[in-house]
Scaffold this motif. Structure first.
Motif, PDB file in Angstrom:
ATOM      1  N   MET B  79       6.063  -5.556  -9.860  1.00 17.98           N
ATOM      2  CA  MET B  79       7.114  -6.476  -9.433  1.00 17.98           C
ATOM      3  C   MET B  79       7.893  -5.847  -8.281  1.00 17.98           C
ATOM      4  SD  MET B  79       7.547  -9.344 -10.796  1.00 17.98           S
ATOM      5  CE  MET B  79       6.299 -10.167 -11.655  1.00 17.98           C
ATOM      6  N   GLY B  80       7.268  -4.891  -7.608  1.00 13.68           N
ATOM      7  CA  GLY B  80       7.908  -4.271  -6.453  1.00 13.68           C
ATOM      8  C   GLY B  80       8.173  -5.313  -5.369  1.00 13.68           C
ATOM      9  N   THR B  81       8.951  -4.920  -4.377  1.00 13.17           N
ATOM     10  CA  THR B  81       9.397  -5.873  -3.372  1.00 13.17           C
ATOM     11  C   THR B  81       8.241  -6.548  -2.658  1.00 13.17           C
ATOM     12  OG1 THR B  81      11.012  -4.161  -2.971  1.00 13.17           O
ATOM     13  CG2 THR B  81      11.156  -6.120  -1.634  1.00 13.17           C
ATOM     14  N   ALA B  82       7.291  -5.736  -2.211  1.00 11.50           N
ATOM     15  CA  ALA B  82       6.186  -6.294  -1.445  1.00 11.50           C
ATOM     16  C   ALA B  82       5.395  -7.272  -2.290  1.00 11.50           C
ATOM     17  CB  ALA B  82       5.280  -5.184  -0.938  1.00 11.50           C
ATOM     18  N   ASN B 118       7.707  -1.218 -11.006  1.00  9.64           N
ATOM     19  CA  ASN B 118       8.055  -1.326  -9.594  1.00  9.64           C
ATOM     20  C   ASN B 118       7.020  -0.594  -8.774  1.00  9.64           C
ATOM     21  OD1 ASN B 118      10.386  -2.842  -9.987  1.00  9.64           O
ATOM     22  ND2 ASN B 118      11.361  -1.008 -10.778  1.00  9.64           N
ATOM     23  N   CYS B 119       7.062  -0.894  -7.488  1.00  6.89           N
ATOM     24  CA  CYS B 119       6.059  -0.418  -6.540  1.00  6.89           C
ATOM     25  C   CYS B 119       5.154   0.708  -7.042  1.00  6.89           C
ATOM     26  CB  CYS B 119       6.726   0.054  -5.262  1.00  6.89           C
ATOM     27  SG  CYS B 119       5.544   0.439  -3.978  1.00  6.89           S
ATOM     28  N   VAL B 120       3.873   0.446  -7.068  1.00  3.51           N
ATOM     29  CA  VAL B 120       2.933   1.463  -7.503  1.00  3.51           C
ATOM     30  C   VAL B 120       2.228   2.093  -6.312  1.00  3.51           C
ATOM     31  CG1 VAL B 120       2.572   0.565  -9.808  1.00  3.51           C
ATOM     32  CG2 VAL B 120       1.204  -0.324  -7.932  1.00  3.51           C
ATOM     33  N   GLY B 121       2.744   1.849  -5.125  1.00  2.00           N
ATOM     34  CA  GLY B 121       2.253   2.560  -3.947  1.00  2.00           C
ATOM     35  C   GLY B 121       1.040   1.952  -3.302  1.00  2.00           C
ATOM     36  N   ALA B 122       0.764   0.705  -3.566  1.00  2.00           N
ATOM     37  CA  ALA B 122      -0.381   0.079  -2.922  1.00  2.00           C
ATOM     38  C   ALA B 122       0.017  -1.297  -2.420  1.00  2.00           C
ATOM     39  CB  ALA B 122      -1.543  -0.007  -3.898  1.00  2.00           C
ATOM     40  N   CYS B 123       1.187  -1.357  -1.798  1.00  2.00           N
ATOM     41  CA  CYS B 123       1.775  -2.642  -1.409  1.00  2.00           C
ATOM     42  C   CYS B 123       0.827  -3.486  -0.569  1.00  2.00           C
ATOM     43  CB  CYS B 123       3.048  -2.433  -0.606  1.00  2.00           C
ATOM     44  SG  CYS B 123       4.203  -1.325  -1.368  1.00  2.00           S
ATOM     45  N   LEU B 125      -2.012  -4.117  -0.991  1.00  2.00           N
ATOM     46  CA  LEU B 125      -2.954  -4.867  -1.816  1.00  2.00           C
ATOM     47  C   LEU B 125      -2.269  -5.898  -2.705  1.00  2.00           C
ATOM     48  CD1 LEU B 125      -5.106  -1.880  -3.065  1.00  2.00           C
ATOM     49  CD2 LEU B 125      -5.325  -3.149  -0.956  1.00  2.00           C
ATOM     50  N   TYR B 135      -6.499  -0.271 -10.620  1.00  2.39           N
ATOM     51  CA  TYR B 135      -5.773  -1.229  -9.790  1.00  2.39           C
ATOM     52  C   TYR B 135      -6.601  -2.476  -9.499  1.00  2.39           C
ATOM     53  CZ  TYR B 135      -2.280   2.313  -8.622  1.00  2.39           C
ATOM     54  OH  TYR B 135      -1.279   3.236  -8.677  1.00  2.39           O
TER      55      TYR B 135
END
Ligand SMILES: Cc1cc2nc3c(=O)[nH]c(=O)nc-3n(C[C@H](O)[C@H](O)[C@H](O)COP(=O)(O)O)c2cc1C
Ligand code: FES
Lengths: 617, 159
Positions: B79-82, B118-123, B125, B135
């Motif tokens: 549910m991160g921003t991107a 929150n953001c898992v570092g693969a925005c 995608l 992922y």
């Protein structure tokens, strides 16, 4: 593997490593950062390994698994040297061809080259990709050069040279002066001058002092700290060792988010290797200086990124901030003088020592020096991590590096600084990015999150999103943050559901001012920023939600309706099949109908329609 | 549920000599049992001489701890921003509807836990879901459907 006992020995080892690297032997780097791994980079690696093993090739090829190169959008990325040839979206099946065509016959494979979205031209080398061209990749650049688990790789590119210099030539005072002169400011958000922070800890009384690396990276849209820790952990470690030397600390901690297993793993490996080689631990490089680092895994609370909460968490307590009339540099961890800096701040330190404060202070603007890493996401063609000199304009960032907005849409605004930052409208796109200018515009540098919004992004929804995040993460210790955030969120929820009133907007401003004045830590004082800036720059969009009960961007579910454009629909039936509530009816090859009463607004039909016949109003 | 206290003791021994290392200890217990069993907390309290109330405070403050058993499979919806701007809420809706649970809950058969991260570092995608550490990117409703279908099938086979 033996301990290195003096700076001279380290230099000798480095010279051997550099001379070994200086061959024409082809080497292939494969990005295995989180993004590329998720797109299948690990398969590409195994395919290379398999081919090299099985094929009895008559050339010797080295493959290197590296951390994130930043251009995740095009992953998996493969770079072939010598030649800097750049292949994107590489798949398992492509590897054999790469070896045969490119490595053996020195021919390019057209299909794997990157196509520039603006000029539509194919790009051959990594350096020529527009996404990289305008960047200044001081911190991130090495991610693409080294295997993060290999200390020799880091030494080979000059790593631990700064530590060597410090131990040989500089007194702690001189190190602090150098950092002060460079103008380096903290990259964790607030931008406090790093040298001054070190100096106050240096001056503080105490035989025990600590240094801490803040790798809690809580901004919900950021991953730059993660990618440095995963891709180049020694650079952070070297910075911490230098900082510890400067303030005379014997023990350091790194507080890493528990959700970053690879970062924890790579950093642990780095610590072990550094210890084995005498770069960490007792009597570093044979000197009288001793220092060691421990890893603390965070418990998953955003507020633990705040310095006093982070310290409480390391002490085994719940991570609640305290009032900061006493600075951590005097009484921090276990009440001892403590220097706490962000990952990027630490990683910058070796560069400054190596290349001089003067070199560093020539990059950037008057008050903001060096580079900043942004995670560029949202409605932009090239998403990924970008490192740019301070002072670059938003426009350059979004349109040159980011390659503009997809689908020919118009840009509406850019949200910077994550949940504590604000929204910067299109008319301010010429804003140079530095600490002061961003604050003037109502936003902040924060952790470097950057979300591009187009006409289909609803600013009210985005403000509501950030506030629901900060509200959820509030630790609850102080009332303005705990209750203010909650009430403001319920007002925003009402507005996005069409139940807002005009006087709500005044109430929002009033609550915001109390939160700003009265909250204990910056989580509360900054939380209203996304709401206030959108309200300031896009009042009409709020009013549309309140007065007309419409969401102009077509996002807020309660305020939109789906229609089928009778002209555009050719009755292919794709939408009819996916609709979960049987709201769409119609005969094959005749325009379909949508029953508003049955529609649950899930949006499944928009996803499958190939004729842009589903309209949102 | 019976808790193997021997395992708990082993973990406690690892942190015995460290000052106030409650959080890493609870993290280890949490990953061993997939939650923090009451009996394990009591054991820690006795052996480490720390009030049980302090342990409960930690257990309820930090998100990575759970006081109820978690499912065999973990589904984390970013549910991160991107991901949010690219439509993650719709994907989440779909998944929670499918399993009939709210985010943070576990299905009655103890098979699946659905949670938001929150953001898992693969925005690049996004929107994406991390299914047992793997992922799955560029999700839309139909791809989400397919993903869940696959797992349901596998699940039926294995049980
Ligand atoms: C709610 C909140 C969350 C924060 N999260 C982080 C974080 O994730 N990483 C970080 O480096 N700093 C974070 N900070 C800032 C830290 O408090 C601190 O200022 C910073 O780590 C100092 O390092 P620097 O001087 O190198 O920037 C946060 C602050 C607040 C108020
Ligand atoms: S926001 Fe989902 S991966 Fe970054």
């Amino acid at each position: 593997m033996k301990k290195i006992k003096s700076p001279a020995e380290l230099e000798k080892l480095r010279e051997t490593l550099v001379s070994q690297n200086n061959t024409d032997k082809p080497w292939v780097t494969i990005c295995c950062g989180t993004g590329c791994s998720a797109s299948g980079a690990l398969d590409v690696v195994s395919s290379f390994e398999k081919a090299i093993k099985e094929k009895n090739l008559d050339i010797d090829i080295t493959t290197k698994v590296t951390g994130c190169h930043g251009f995740c959008e095009q992953g998996p990325l493969v770079v072939i040297n010598p030649g800097n040839i750049f292949y994107c979206k590489v798949k398992y099946e492509d590897v054999e061809e790469i070896i045969k065509e490119t490595l053996l016959e020195k021919k390019l494979i057209d299909r794997l080259l990157y196509v520039d979205p603006l000029s539509q031209e194919k790009v051959k080398t990594e350096d020529e990709v527009t996404f990289y061209k305008k960047q200044l990749r001081l911190l991130l650049g090495n991610n693409g050069m080294i295997d993060p688990t290999d200390l020799y790789d880091y030494l080979g590119i000059g790593g631990y040279g700064a530590l060597n210099k410090v131990l040989q030539e500089m007194t702690p005072r001189q190190v602090i002066e150098e950092i002060k002169n460079s103008g380096l400011r903290g990259r964790g958000g607030a931008g406090f001058p790093t040298g001054i922070k070190w100096e106050s800890s240096y001056k503080a009384e105490g035989d025990l002092k600590y240094v801490i690396c803040n790798a809690d990276e809580g901004d919900p849209g950021c991953f730059q700290d993660r990618s440095i820790l995963e891709g180049n952990p020694h650079s952070v470690l070297e910075g911490m060792i230098i900082g510890a030397y400067a303030v005379d600390s014997g023990q350091g901690y790194i507080y890493v988010r528990n959700e970053y297993p690879l970062a924890v793993k790579n950093f642990s490996t780095a610590i072990e290797k550094a210890r084995d080689y005498g770069l960490l631990g007792e009597n570093i490089l044979g000197s009288s200086f001793s220092f060691d680092v421990k890893i603390c895994r965070g418990g998953g609370a955003f507020v633990c990124g705040e310095s006093s909460a982070l310290i409480a968490s390391i002490e085994g307590k719940a991570g609640e901030p305290r009032d900061k009339y006493i600075h951590a540099t005097e009484k921090g961890l276990h009440d001892k003088p403590t220097v706490l800096n962000n990952v990027k701040t630490w990683a910058t330190v070796p560069l400054i020592i190596e290349k001089s404060a003067e070199w560093f202070s020539n990059i950037g603007t008057e008050k903001s020096k060096g580079t900043m890493i942004f995670s560029l996401t949202g409605k932009v063609n090239n998403t990924g991590l970008v490192e740019v000199p301070m002072g670059i304009t938003l426009k350059e960032l979004v349109f040159e590096i980011g390659g503009g907005i997809p689908g020919g849409k118009n840009i509406k605004a850019v949200q910077t600084g994550g949940p504590s930052g604000g929204c910067i409208p299109e008319k301010l796109l010429d804003l140079p990015l530095d600490y002061e200018k961003l604050i003037e515009a109502g936003s902040m540098m924060g952790s470097g999150g950057m979300i591009v919004m187009d006409e289909n992004t609803c600013v009210v929804d985005l403000a509501r999103y950030f506030l629901s995040f900060t509200q959820d993460e509030s630790c609850g210790k102080c009332i303005p943050c705990r209750e203010g955030g909650k009430q403001m969120l319920s007002i925003l929820n009402n507005i996005t559901q069409g139940k807002g009133q005009e006087k709500d907007l005044d109430l929002i401003r009033e609550i915001a001012s109390v939160m700003k004045d009265g909250s204990l830590c910056a989580l509360g004082t900054m939380a209203p920023n996304p709401v206030l800036t959108t309200l300031q720059y896009f009042p009409d969009e709020y009013l549309a939600h309140i007065r007309d009960k419409k969401c102009p961007a077509g996002v807020c579910q309660a305020l939109i309706e789906y229609f089928i454009d009778q002209e555009a629909c050719n009755g292919c039936g794709r939408c009819l099949k996916v609709c979960p509530s049987e709201a769409i009816t119609g005969h094959k090859e005749e325009p379909h109908e949508l029953d508003q009463d049955k529609c649950i607004k899930c949006g499944a039909c928009t996803e499958v329609c190939r004729h842009e016949a589903i309209l949102v109003k | 549920m019976n808790v193997d206290l021997g395992k708990v003791d082993k973990l406690i021994d690892k942190y015995r000599d460290e000052e106030a290392a409650y959080i890493p200890l609870l993290q280890d217990i949490n990953s061993e049992f997939r939650y923090l069993p009451r009996d394990a907390l009591k054991r820690v309290s006795q052996k480490m001489e720390v009030p049980l109330s302090h342990l409960f405070r930690l257990a309820t403050f930090y998100k990575s701890f759970s006081l109820v058993p978690r499912g065999e499979h973990e589904i984390q919806v970013c549910m991160g921003t991107a991901c949010h701007v690219r439509g993650a809420p719709r994907v989440l809706n779909k998944i929670t509807q499918q399993f009939q649970i709210y985010p943070g809950e576990t299905t009655a058969d103890q098979k699946f836990t659905v949670e938001t991260v929150n953001c898992v570092g693969a925005c690049a995608l996004g929107p994406l879901v991390v299914f047992d550490g793997k992922y799955f990117g560029h999700l839309n409703l139909s791809r989400t459907d397919k993903l869940l279908e696959g797992y349901h099938e596998e699940n039926k086979k294995s049980s």
